[in-house]
Design an enzyme around this catalytic site. Structure first.
Site, mmCIF file in Angstrom:
data_model
loop_
_atom_site.group_PDB
_atom_site.id
_atom_site.type_symbol
_atom_site.label_atom_id
_atom_site.label_comp_id
_atom_site.label_asym_id
_atom_site.label_seq_id
_atom_site.Cartn_x
_atom_site.Cartn_y
_atom_site.Cartn_z
ATOM 1 N N HIS A 176 25.344 -15.579 -13.637
ATOM 2 C CA HIS A 176 25.112 -14.299 -12.973
ATOM 3 C C HIS A 176 26.219 -13.866 -12.054
ATOM 4 O O HIS A 176 26.121 -12.824 -11.420
ATOM 5 C CB HIS A 176 23.820 -14.348 -12.151
ATOM 6 C CG HIS A 176 22.587 -14.228 -12.975
ATOM 7 N ND1 HIS A 176 22.049 -13.008 -13.314
ATOM 8 C CD2 HIS A 176 21.800 -15.160 -13.540
ATOM 9 C CE1 HIS A 176 20.962 -13.199 -14.049
ATOM 10 N NE2 HIS A 176 20.792 -14.507 -14.207
ATOM 11 N N LYS A 236 20.458 -1.557 -2.785
ATOM 12 C CA LYS A 236 20.787 -2.862 -3.349
ATOM 13 C C LYS A 236 21.102 -3.772 -2.171
ATOM 14 O O LYS A 236 21.197 -3.310 -1.046
ATOM 15 C CB LYS A 236 21.995 -2.757 -4.291
ATOM 16 C CG LYS A 236 23.150 -1.928 -3.694
ATOM 17 C CD LYS A 236 24.327 -1.793 -4.647
ATOM 18 C CE LYS A 236 24.130 -0.754 -5.724
ATOM 19 N NZ LYS A 236 24.123 -1.303 -7.060
ATOM 20 N N ARG A 237 21.249 -5.070 -2.424
ATOM 21 C CA ARG A 237 21.638 -5.944 -1.326
ATOM 22 C C ARG A 237 22.931 -5.450 -0.687
ATOM 23 O O ARG A 237 23.792 -4.885 -1.363
ATOM 24 C CB ARG A 237 21.808 -7.380 -1.836
ATOM 25 C CG ARG A 237 20.496 -8.079 -2.092
ATOM 26 C CD ARG A 237 19.629 -8.166 -0.848
ATOM 27 N NE ARG A 237 20.125 -9.175 0.056
ATOM 28 C CZ ARG A 237 19.554 -10.348 0.282
ATOM 29 N NH1 ARG A 237 18.408 -10.642 -0.288
ATOM 30 N NH2 ARG A 237 20.084 -11.216 1.119
ATOM 31 N N LYS A 283 29.792 -4.741 -3.039
ATOM 32 C CA LYS A 283 29.045 -3.569 -3.503
ATOM 33 C C LYS A 283 29.515 -2.286 -2.790
ATOM 34 O O LYS A 283 29.180 -1.188 -3.184
ATOM 35 C CB LYS A 283 27.546 -3.784 -3.299
ATOM 36 C CG LYS A 283 26.956 -4.857 -4.235
ATOM 37 C CD LYS A 283 25.481 -5.073 -3.968
ATOM 38 C CE LYS A 283 24.855 -6.187 -4.803
ATOM 39 N NZ LYS A 283 24.336 -5.718 -6.107
ATOM 40 N N THR A 332 21.285 -3.947 -12.397
ATOM 41 C CA THR A 332 20.140 -3.401 -13.132
ATOM 42 C C THR A 332 19.638 -2.152 -12.420
ATOM 43 O O THR A 332 18.999 -1.306 -13.045
ATOM 44 C CB THR A 332 18.991 -4.426 -13.247
ATOM 45 O OG1 THR A 332 18.742 -4.975 -11.948
ATOM 46 C CG2 THR A 332 19.328 -5.522 -14.230
ATOM 47 N N LYS A 346 18.006 1.467 -13.929
ATOM 48 C CA LYS A 346 16.765 2.143 -13.510
ATOM 49 C C LYS A 346 17.048 3.595 -13.143
ATOM 50 O O LYS A 346 16.277 4.493 -13.487
ATOM 51 C CB LYS A 346 16.157 1.434 -12.302
ATOM 52 C CG LYS A 346 15.793 -0.021 -12.527
ATOM 53 C CD LYS A 346 15.493 -0.683 -11.169
ATOM 54 C CE LYS A 346 15.610 -2.178 -11.231
ATOM 55 N NZ LYS A 346 15.670 -2.802 -9.894
HETATM 56 C C1 LIG Z 1 16.624 -3.510 -9.335
HETATM 57 C C2 LIG Z 1 16.555 -4.078 -7.998
HETATM 58 C C3 LIG Z 1 17.644 -4.765 -7.453
HETATM 59 C C4 LIG Z 1 18.968 -4.903 -8.179
HETATM 60 O O1 LIG Z 1 19.773 -3.785 -7.837
HETATM 61 P P1 LIG Z 1 21.338 -3.755 -8.150
HETATM 62 O O2 LIG Z 1 21.720 -2.352 -7.831
HETATM 63 O O3 LIG Z 1 21.496 -4.041 -9.607
HETATM 64 O O4 LIG Z 1 21.996 -4.750 -7.287
HETATM 65 C C5 LIG Z 1 17.534 -5.293 -6.193
HETATM 66 N N1 LIG Z 1 16.392 -5.160 -5.474
HETATM 67 C C6 LIG Z 1 15.341 -4.497 -5.962
HETATM 68 C C7 LIG Z 1 14.118 -4.372 -5.119
HETATM 69 C C8 LIG Z 1 15.371 -3.941 -7.232
HETATM 70 O O5 LIG Z 1 14.296 -3.307 -7.707
#
Ligand SMILES: *Cc1c(COP(=O)(O)O)cnc(C)c1O
Length: 812
Positions: free
Chosen positions: A368, A549-550, A555, A657, A661
């Protein structure tokens, strides 16, 4: 361990529930409220109703659950076991209701009782047993496996406290413990009959030429099961979470009797701590003994359970790979290789080479990350202390690889500089190693494991991540789901490529209008949530621009907030220039010990406080940062977004991911050529994606240039103005030097190339505004994004795992 008893005269039909008509559903709901929850309807709280509703829906999951188990046994099907330290599940009630086709009947019955489904569903705490993308992927994969009828188990830890709750105090992140288990969890089934001893520490002694591990402690792993129901309720799998309990001998009765109660309870508390908390680090490795012990605890309990289940139906362990596939989600369960070899050799009498080969055919490893700080390494000394037998096996595996494949170059082995390298261990233990996007898998091959790839050609494959459309469209965005169904009919939920059929409607003004209405509805819903949950008002109708995101330097939330300041300065210089109103949404947690990430959070909040209070600009630019980003917040925000910020330094995001979404819900992406962005752009068409920034190759070159950041800052007047405003304390007047550390990093190191990408990002944002002023064009682009995102269903990912790694055919 307790055996099942023989029963006679129970027919399958004895257990069948009647059709869930509204009348029956109502009866059953009231029955559970009174007889399961034990509450009089007159006095039932939201919690009571949620419990009753959960039980009513849960009952309907039992038939597919039992049936799937029975069929898997009867047909002697191969199973996959998904080992993951994280499952970021979110809420279960509505997801189960949708997959069982009960969402509408439940809402109707509740409405008849004067209750609201969403209000009751919102009472459920998120199961936040994960940090971010990796854990959420595991949850999407579980749902897809169930939908496809892939016999599988998820194995994880039942953390008492999931990911911490984030709050802000004066803009700073504060962490509070999360307590998802304080109230009853209606989705939990405790399985006292499935419990295993997990040994730790102790010595290895030689007996009759064999190595025998004498662990010093035994911790008990107790199983807690949650059914995971697939779409249309045709199959259900099990998510099995292990809770740690002290083994009997851990309690020191002598000490207790001598009156030393605290000391007597200490080992017991230590045992329980193994499933007490989730490590809140995302993409970093803290190298702590407790973490290694947690990882082994998960892995050992799971592998023991897997062998027990196999041996119940078969006696020939040599044929294990025909019936069992084990997938390791990152290196966290990488001790699975040595553990399986240990059990085969020490308990089942295999010779080492045969055991190693068998383990290799069973195991697969998903990588990952390429970040060096995230690739786990454990010191040999710690390993010797905690898992002495496993250290021997790792050394043996290392030597065995050389015996089989010849001498190898420096630095390729499993142990280096007194550390065990878990990435290499997972690689050598597995017959397949996969990256999670095309770009990432290439980098795994060329940058991370080039020597191992040369020795084991073909082992590394790519399986691009995906997300489940059931949760991320159907549950999160019902108006869009309805519009899709009204336009192309049912069935897209499990055949997401069918979204392509929407392309034929992109020039139909009435479809475009209806599509625009779904976005508007989602924005209103999100604005309403911001108001009621956080007391924040945002102008509806503004462009919703989201980065959730984190928080991590790679990022580049910093790039986003610096641009926001530049944009604010420009609006102030020329307020009447016809600016597109924007709401900048930030969301995400920082690891508690990650100080730079915490500074970035504080900066975003400080900037927000100044901008949102500026009467000249506040109708044109707003910054909101609702605390405690989690799955439930994602479900509310993502449908409302117009613009998705996927702006990581190229080469550093494995897949992402969140990007999937957003695009699936009709947000346009502003992004770099990183992770799955590359494939998203290919699928939706480059003309429907706002690309900017250095490529992964250019990043490597630029980094090597001395003073690249200073040069970039000196070339960009807007960026200079932004940095100067921060340095002057514009956003922290009471403490002008607050961001001295961040500014210093930017000027003098800027590993993540924020300065170098600033001008390109600024230009792309200008293009975003230009396109947004042409609503028809924007709408077209958004529709084409939705229509062309079918590839990113996690069903597609799981089908690939089944055929390319697991060798499993689905039962449905
Ligand atoms: C989808 C999701 C992530 C992953 O987000 P990235 O933008 O791909 O880092 C992290 N936290 C939550 C709550 C999510 O639903």
């Amino acid at each position: 361990m307790s055996e099942s008893l023989e029963v006679h005269g129970v027919e399958k039909d004895d257990l069948t529930l009647p059709e869930p008509t509204p009348g029956h559903f109502r009866w059953w709901l009231l029955h559970h409220l009174q007889y399961t929850v034990g509450t009089d309807p007159e006095h039932a709280s939201r919690f009571d109703w949620r419990m009753a509703l959960s039980h009513t829906i849960r009952d309907r999951a039992m038939a597919p659950w039992f049936e799937a188990t029975r069929r898997t046994w009867d047909e002697d099907r191969k199973r996959v076991y998904y080992l993951s330290m994280e499952f970021l599940i979110g809420r279960l009630l509505e997801d189960a209701a949708i997959n069982l086709g009960l969402r509408d009947v439940a809402a109707e019955v509740l409405e008849g009782l004067g209750l609201d489904f969403s209000e009751i569903a919102d009472d459920e705490p998120d199961a936040a047993l994960g940090n971010g993308g990796l854990g959420r992927l595991a949850a999407c994969f579980m749902e897809s496996m169930a939908t496809l009828g892939c016999p599988g188990y998820g194995y994880g830890l039942r953390y008492e406290h999931g990911l911490f709750k984030q709050g802000f105090d004066g803009g700073r992140q504060v962490e509070a413990p999360e307590n998802w288990l304080v109230a009853d969890n209606p989705w939990n089934f405790t399985r006292p009959e499935s419990a295993y001893q997990v040994g730790l520490r102790g010595d290895v002694v030689e007996e009759d030429g064999r190595s025998v591990w004498r662990p010093r402690f035994q911790v008990l792993a107790a199983a807690h099961d949650t059914p995971v129901v697939g779409y249309r309720g045709r199959w259900a799998n099990t998510l099995r979470l292990w809770a740690a309990l002290p083994g009997a001998e851990l309690f020191d009765l002598d000490r207790f009797n001598a009156g030393d109660f605290t000391a007597a309870a200490e080992p017991e508390a230590w045992a329980r701590s193994l499933s007490r908390v989730l490590y809140p680090n995302d993409s970093t490795d803290r190298g702590k003994e407790l973490r290694l012990t947690q990882e082994y605890f998960l892995t050992s309990a799971s592998v023991q359970d897997i062998l027990r289940r196999y041996l119940k139906g078969h006696d020939e362990l040599r044929r294990l790979p025909e019936h069992v596939a084990i997938q390791m989600n990152d290196t966290h369960p990488a001790i699975a290789g040595p553990e399986l070899v240990r059990l085969l050799v020490d308990e089942h009498g295999f010779d080492f080479a045969a055991a190693a080969e068998l383990a290799n055919r069973v195991l697969g490893y998903t990588n990952h990350t390429l970040l060096p700080e995230a690739l786990e390494r454990w010191s040999v000394d710690l390993m010797r202390k905690v898992l002495p037998r496993h250290l021997q096996i790792i050394e043996r595996l290392d030597a065995h690889e050389v015996e089989l494949h010849g001498p190898r170059p420096e630095g390729v082995g499993l142990i280096e500089h007194g550390q065990v390298k878990m990435g290499e261990l997972a690689f050598l233990s597995s017959h397949r190693v996969n990256g999670v996007s095309a770009l990432h898998s290439d980098l795994v091959r060329t940058e991370l494991f080039p020597a191992l790839d040369a020795r084991h050609p073909g082992r590394i494959v790519n399986i691009t991540n995906g997300v489940t459309p059931r949760r991320w469209i159907k549950l999160a965005n019902p108006p869009l789901a309805r519009l899709i169904t009204d336009t192309i009919g049912e069935g897209w939920e499990t055949d997401l490529d069918r979204l392509r059929e929407l392309e034929g409607h992109v020039d139909d003004p009435s479809f475009r209008e209806a599509f625009g209405r779904t976005k508007h509805l989602a924005k209103e819903r999100f604005a309403g949530w911001l108001r009621s949950e956080h007391g924040v008002d945002v102008p509806v109708g503004a462009l919703v621009d989201a980065q959730v995101k984190r928080i991590h330097e790679y990022k580049r939330q910093l790039l986003n907030i610096l641009w926001t300041i530049a944009h604010w300065q420009r609006i102030k210089r020329d307020p009447g220039a016809g600016w597109v109103p924007r709401v900048k949404v930030f969301g995400g947690k920082a690891a508690p010990s990650y100080h730079v990430a915490k500074d970035i959070i504080r900066l975003v909040n400080d900037v927000g406080a100044v901008l949102n209070d500026d009467p000249e600009t506040r109708d044109l630019l707003r910054v909101v940062y609702p605390p405690n980003y989690n799955v439930s917040m994602a479900e509310k925000l993502i449908p409302a977004a117009d613009l998705s910020e996927q702006i990581s330094t190229a080469g550093m995001e494995a897949s992402g991911t969140g990007n999937m979404k957003f695009a699936l819900n009709g947000a346009l992406t502003i992004g770099t050529l990183d992770g799955a962005n590359v494939e998203i752009r290919e699928q939706v068409g480059p003309e429907n994606f706002f690309l900017f920034g250095l490529t992964a190759e250019e990043v490597a070159v630029r980094r090597a240039e001395p003073d690249h950041a200073r040069a970039a800052i000196e070339q960009s007047e807007p960026l200079r103005d932004v940095l100067q405003a921060i340095a002057e304390g514009t956003f922290s007047p009471e403490d002008p030097h607050r961001y001295g550390g961040l500014l210093d990093l930017l000027w003098n190191s800027d590993w993540f190339l924020v300065a170098s990408d600033f001008a390109a990002y600024d230009a792309a944002q200008t293009e975003v505004d230009r396109v947004y002023r042409d609503p028809e064009r924007w709408q077209r682009m958004a529709i084409l994004n939705v229509a062309r995102m079918g590839h990113f269903s996690s069903d597609r990912s799981i089908r690939q795992y089944m055929s390319e790694i697991w060798d499993i055919v689905p039962a449905l």
